[in-house]
Write an enzyme that holds these catalytic residues in place. Structure first.
Site, PDB file in Angstrom:
ATOM      1  N   HIS A 192       7.670   3.541  -1.515  1.00  0.00           N
ATOM      2  CA  HIS A 192       8.479   2.466  -1.021  1.00  0.00           C
ATOM      3  C   HIS A 192       9.428   2.307  -2.167  1.00  0.00           C
ATOM      4  CE1 HIS A 192       5.647  -0.122   1.569  1.00  0.00           C
ATOM      5  NE2 HIS A 192       6.587   0.868   2.526  1.00  0.00           N
ATOM      6  N   CYS A 290       5.525  -6.515  -4.360  1.00  0.00           N
ATOM      7  CA  CYS A 290       4.878  -6.318  -3.251  1.00  0.00           C
ATOM      8  C   CYS A 290       4.144  -7.579  -2.602  1.00  0.00           C
ATOM      9  CB  CYS A 290       3.673  -5.385  -3.253  1.00  0.00           C
ATOM     10  SG  CYS A 290       4.232  -3.637  -3.544  1.00  0.00           S
TER      11      CYS A 290
END
Length: 297
Positions: A192, A290
């Protein structure tokens, strides 16, 4: 969002004396509003990134303790934290950043690549509607939200290569009404964008980011150098502890405690590193960012 959340926070006097780090400018924090999800059902029971090892022991209790301290850290820094109720059977729902991108009150939801996480998107969609958001769009393309989208204050940096489809970048531009710059990720450990890059300052005319060049394709590295010639460059050790999965309010920068080199580099730029223990949640490939979706506007 209340205008008080955009107001500058009180800034401590800068450190002086022979041991003080040289800084380039005074950094001003601004109040933020975050959405988080307690890891009540956290475990590692499948593999969707190189960090996940179902054969290794995981402590849900320890994950909750670390998450709670992260939440308290944001609140001590003057930020507002909203929470969403975790759901059984969704161990990665704690990673709130993956389930929505919010800019100026507009919401682009998520569509996960991994089937194991797909149900998370609907729970977050309902949360937005129940909390007064009216412009909520669910994507047609695979889109893992702030996992692959980073707002600089003027541009939306958009990652692709492992999770989010390139077509989701154009969709984000259309839905959110902001210019998008695509960046290609090439190292599966940094699957990511938010484990390879984060925004340190989104309030200035010249935004500042930190990133790990080796996570990006050669062309994307050239784009980043052109856009952010003054960027903070992370080293291998920073990346390997997910140090780029940080959260900044413009002065205070929350980082995994192992990211000591990165902490030194950003302190030299006038930021205040705030180191936290997120080691249990890292077993699923996550860190402070996150766990944190920013609610802008």
């Amino acid at each position: 969002m209340s205008s008080t959340l955009d107001a500058p926070l009180a800034t401590p006097a800068p450190e002086t004396g022979p041991g003080a780090l040289a800084v380039t400018q005074e950094r001003v924090p601004t109040r933020r509003r975050y959405l988080m999800c307690e890891p009540r059902f956290f475990t590692v029971e499948y593999v969707i990134n190189p960090w996940m090892r179902p054969d290794q022991p995981v402590s849900t209790e320890r994950a909750v303790e670390q998450w709670t301290e992260l939440k308290r850290t944001y609140e001590r820094l003057g930020h507002q934290v909203e929470t969403i109720e975790p759901q059984p059977g969704l161990p990665d729902m704690v990673f709130a950043a993956n389930s929505g991108t919010v800019i100026d009150g507009r919401v682009l939801g998520a569509r996960f690549r991994a089937e194991q996480r797909s149900a998370e998107a609907e729970h977050y969609r309902r949360w937005f509607l129940e909390h007064g958001y009216r412009s909520v769009v669910m994507p047609e393309k695979i889109n893992e939200a702030e996992g692959d989208f980073a707002w600089t204050g003027g541009l939306l940096l958009a990652g692709t290569g492992f999770r989010t489809d390139p077509g989701a970048h154009a969709e984000a531009q259309e839905v959110l009404g902001v210019p998008v710059v695509s960046l290609r990720l090439v190292d599966p450990r940094y699957y990511h964008l938010d484990v390879a890059l984060f925004v340190l300052d989104d309030q200035s005319e010249r935004p500042l980011v930190a990133y790990y060049p080796e996570a990006f394709s050669a062309g994307s590295q050239r784009v980043l150098r052109r856009l952010f010639p003054d960027a903070v460059i992370a080293n291998d050790a920073d990346a390997e502890c997910l140090g780029l999965n940080g959260v900044s309010d413009g002065r205070n920068v929350v980082l995994p405690k192992e990211a000591t080199h990165l902490a030194e580099r950003i302190a030299e730029r006038g930021f205040e590193p705030v180191l936290v223990d997120i080691s249990e949640l890292r077993k699923s490939g996550g860190g402070p960012k996150c766990c944190t979706m920013e609610l802008r506007g």
